[in-house]
Design an enzyme around this catalytic site. Structure first.
Site, short mmCIF file in Angstrom:
data_model
loop_
_atom_site.label_atom_id
_atom_site.label_comp_id
_atom_site.label_asym_id
_atom_site.label_seq_id
_atom_site.Cartn_x
_atom_site.Cartn_y
_atom_site.Cartn_z
N ASP A 55 0.82 -1.22 0.00
CA ASP A 55 0.00 0.00 0.00
C ASP A 55 0.85 1.26 0.00
O ASP A 55 0.32 2.37 0.02
CB ASP A 55 -0.91 0.03 1.24
N HIS A 56 2.11 1.10 0.09
CA HIS A 56 2.98 2.29 0.18
C HIS A 56 4.00 2.24 -0.95
O HIS A 56 4.99 1.54 -0.86
CB HIS A 56 3.68 2.32 1.54
N LEU A 57 3.75 2.89 -2.05
CA LEU A 57 2.49 3.59 -2.35
C LEU A 57 1.77 2.79 -3.45
O LEU A 57 2.44 2.04 -4.16
CB LEU A 57 2.79 5.02 -2.84
N VAL A 94 7.57 1.83 -2.46
CA VAL A 94 8.84 2.36 -1.94
C VAL A 94 8.89 2.14 -0.43
O VAL A 94 7.87 2.16 0.25
CB VAL A 94 9.04 3.86 -2.22
#
Lengths: 160, 132
Positions: free
Chosen positions: A33-35, A40
């Site tokens: 989820d990041h991102l 990253v």
């Protein structure tokens, strides 16, 4: 999952400096989820990795007689990022220390590329500072982290 | 031997780095907590930076004797500094501003002790230490 944000020390000079490696992998859930669409390594977790490298460096210099906690991040600049497949190399240099704590300068690199640099201040938390009550050390990340010192004892697989 | 002005400039740089301030925010009379926003953990950072910038060792509690007022010290009672505590401050903090200690003696609420920790106090301490 354990709160290990370094995989292995690659250099450890007691009371002076240390480097640790963190291999970033897409299997790590936070990267999903990041991102979205652009995985990253979160800056906060890179900071934690640098703090773990520096915290162990400080703790070991006192033979782990003190519990070391992150007290303050006076400076931290992120210049770049790290993605799955990158190996982050965290380096920490012990620049000040006393009975009360210590201060390190840290950097994160991927290859030659500087990803982050800053300073971290640690404080010692001891039974005396806790009003004489015994601190349950099991609850401290720092105690679990000492296991990272054991990584590499199995050798490199060549039997050498 | 560094002059008082040279010491002040270095102390200013130290505080700008430790507390993330602008240079023009730091004056001799600035109080570290009330005016410059320092928190207790910042004192450890400030001491580390002073040691590094001036190449000296500052023993625990010599510059900022924060632990003076623990419950069983006899220096504080019901949130106020006792006469014994004021006497101790005069001995332990010879680098503090005399007028501020007198003001504290008149209004000895314990939170007023923090007003003693000013930029000038740090400069006085270092001037004595480096030239002593």
């Amino acid at each position: 999952m354990r709160w290990f944000w370094i995989d292995r020390f690659t250099e450890f000079k007691s009371g002076s400096h240390a480097t640790a490696i963190k291999n970033v992998t897409l299997a790590e859930e936070h990267l999903h989820d990041h991102l979205p669409g652009f995985p990253v390594m979160p800056a906060s977790l890179m900071l934690e990795g640098m703090a773990q490298t520096g915290g162990i460096l400080l703790g070991e210099s006192n033979q782990f007689a003190h519990i070391v906690i992150l007290a303050k991040v006076p400076k931290m600049t992120f210049h770049s990022w790290a993605c799955p497949g990158d190996s982050l190399l965290y380096s920490a240099k012990l620049i000040q220390q006393s009975d009360e704590g210590g201060m390190v300068e840290v950097k994160a690199h991927v290859g030659e590329r500087l990803v982050a640099e800053g300073e971290i201040v640690f404080a010692h938390v001891d039974d005396a500072a806790n009003g004489g009550a015994k601190i349950d050390q099991k609850n401290f990340v720092f105690q679990i982290l000492r296991n990272v010192m054991d990584v590499g004892k199995a050798g490199n697989g060549t039997g050498a | 031997m560094p002059s008082r002005d040279e010491i002040f400039e270095k102390v200013k740089t130290t505080l700008v780095d430790a507390l993330g301030l602008d240079e023009d925010e730091v004056n001799g009379s600035s109080r570290l907590k009330a005016d410059l926003g320092a928190e207790s953990i910042d004192f450890l950072d400030i001491v580390f930076r002073l040691e590094k910038n001036f190449g000296i060792k500052i023993p625990r509690n010599e510059l900022f004797p924060e632990s003076l007022f623990t419950a069983d010290s006899g220096f504080a009672e019901n949130g106020r500094v006792t006469d014994k505590g004021i006497a101790e401050l005069r001995t332990r903090l010879p680098h503090a501003d005399k007028d501020t200690i007198e003001a504290l003696a008149k209004d000895p609420r314990i939170e007023n002790v923090e007003d003693l920790f000013t930029v000038n106090m740090v400069v006085n301490f270092l001037t004595a230490k480096l030239n002593g």
